[in-house]
Design a protein around this motif. Structure first.
Motif, mmCIF file in Angstrom:
data_model
loop_
_atom_site.group_PDB
_atom_site.id
_atom_site.type_symbol
_atom_site.label_atom_id
_atom_site.label_comp_id
_atom_site.label_asym_id
_atom_site.label_seq_id
_atom_site.Cartn_x
_atom_site.Cartn_y
_atom_site.Cartn_z
ATOM 1 N N PRO A 6 56.399 33.418 56.953
ATOM 2 C CA PRO A 6 57.376 33.140 58.012
ATOM 3 C C PRO A 6 58.773 32.929 57.442
ATOM 4 O O PRO A 6 58.929 32.418 56.326
ATOM 5 C CB PRO A 6 56.832 31.850 58.657
ATOM 6 N N PRO A 7 59.809 33.316 58.187
ATOM 7 C CA PRO A 7 61.187 33.274 57.661
ATOM 8 C C PRO A 7 61.639 31.891 57.215
ATOM 9 O O PRO A 7 62.513 31.783 56.353
ATOM 10 C CB PRO A 7 62.029 33.776 58.844
ATOM 11 N N ASP A 8 61.076 30.800 57.815
ATOM 12 C CA ASP A 8 61.542 29.463 57.462
ATOM 13 C C ASP A 8 60.739 28.827 56.334
ATOM 14 O O ASP A 8 60.840 27.622 56.091
ATOM 15 C CB ASP A 8 61.514 28.548 58.693
ATOM 16 N N THR A 9 59.924 29.624 55.625
ATOM 17 C CA THR A 9 59.178 29.119 54.477
ATOM 18 C C THR A 9 59.861 29.556 53.188
ATOM 19 O O THR A 9 60.750 30.414 53.195
ATOM 20 C CB THR A 9 57.733 29.631 54.480
ATOM 21 N N ALA A 10 59.416 28.981 52.073
ATOM 22 C CA ALA A 10 60.035 29.314 50.785
ATOM 23 C C ALA A 10 59.900 30.801 50.477
ATOM 24 O O ALA A 10 60.876 31.466 50.110
ATOM 25 C CB ALA A 10 59.393 28.475 49.679
ATOM 26 N N CYS A 11 58.701 31.351 50.616
ATOM 27 C CA CYS A 11 58.504 32.766 50.292
ATOM 28 C C CYS A 11 59.192 33.677 51.304
ATOM 29 O O CYS A 11 59.646 34.774 50.959
ATOM 30 C CB CYS A 11 57.012 33.085 50.205
#
Length: 316
Positions: free
Chosen positions: A201-206
């Motif tokens: 997901p865009p709001d995660t680190a990866c």
């Protein structure tokens, strides 16, 4: 005027959780029991502590004053527990750890095995919880430690969070994995510009790392699939459905059908950090024992030790 500290703890829970039902959940009581305790406390002080005129219970000025005092009492009790531990040198009692999946599998489990030998009287509990819900539980005291991660090259990370302190665990290098079935096999990130991605997901680190890498190489990543957990990501990569950004720690469970490209410096790393409540005299011994064990496990796994943490923004 006699004040029962146990009832003050109930009032504090209402202040922290913002309602009686949520406070009851924190204290492992029924909402009825919470209501009765608060009613008795109001009789003791001779004035209302809860504003019941609204749809959700809120504290009156008198309630806010007593809740603040209750918070100080909790801090004093925590300091007393610390001093007793330092006096007898024995760690015991419950400690609750919230963490994301790959941290539980590869860091927490080995750390708890070690602690079972070195501190057998500790009673650890693991909760798979992350993000703002985990931080809320940490602040209320329902959780003692939150293991968090963020993209270390993300300049948008916030400053220190009020009332919480951070302890470093390790830096975890990103790798880019691709299906072995792809032909010709990509030899660089540029070769992946037109390929599909199995994205976090865009709001995660990866998720943030993928956007950053794509920006540096001048393409927009085609997010064909979006998955939260790394085993799911790796299964889709192994099935031939896309490339993915994966931290080194998560590759311990990688399928042999997925291959990691040679390390590319621009890929960067995520930073793994432990969050805990601030105490005036420093970390509580039980939480410090866990931090020490996690750092040892991370070092043994070949992750990069870090000296100074930044406050995490998101988890994965």
């Amino acid at each position: 005027m006699e004040l029962d500290p146990r009832r003050l703890r109930v009032l504090r829970a209402v202040a922290l959780r913002g309602g009686m039902a949520a406070a009851a959940q924190l204290l492992h009581l029924t909402p009825s029991a919470v209501s009765q305790q608060l009613a008795q406390l109001e009789r003791e002080v001779g004035q209302p502590l809860i504003d019941r005129s609204r749809r959700t219970a809120s504290l009156t000025p008198a309630g806010q004053l007593l809740a603040a005092r209750a918070e100080r009492i909790e801090q004093e009790l925590a300091e007393a527990r610390r001093e007793l531990t330092e006096l007898n040198g024995r760690l015991s009692g419950p400690v609750t750890i919230a963490a994301f999946s790959s941290a539980v599998c590869h860091l927490v489990v080995p750390a708890l095995r070690e602690l079972a030998t070195t501190h057998p009287d500790l009673e650890p509990e693991v909760v798979e919880l992350e993000g703002l819900p985990a931080l809320t539980e940490l602040r209320t005291g329902a959780i003692d430690l939150v293991i968090a991660e963020y993209d270390a090259d993300d300049s948008g990370s916030p400053g220190p969070l009020r009332g919480l302190s951070a302890a470093p665990v390790a830096d975890d290098e990103y790798c880019i994995v691709t299906p072995t079935a792809w032909s010709p096999r990509p030899g660089s990130i540029k070769d992946l510009a037109a390929r599909p991605w199995v994205a976090s997901p865009p709001d995660t680190a990866c998720g943030r790392a993928l956007d950053r890498i794509a920006g540096q190489y001048g393409f927009t990543a085609h997010r064909a699939h979006t998955c939260l957990e790394f085993p799911t990501v790796l299964a889709l990569v192994a099935g031939g459905f896309g490339a993915a950004v994966i931290p080194k720690l998560a590759l311990a469970s990688a399928s042999p059908l997925a291959i990691a490209l040679p390390s590319v410096p621009v890929a960067g790393h995520r930073r793994i950090t432990v969050l805990r409540r601030d105490l005036p005299a420093g970390p509580e011994p039980r939480t410090q024992a866990l931090v020490d064990a996690l750092q040892t496990v991370a070092f043994d796994l070949g992750l990069t030790p870090i000296a100074m943490p930044r406050t995490p923004l998101h988890h994965n």
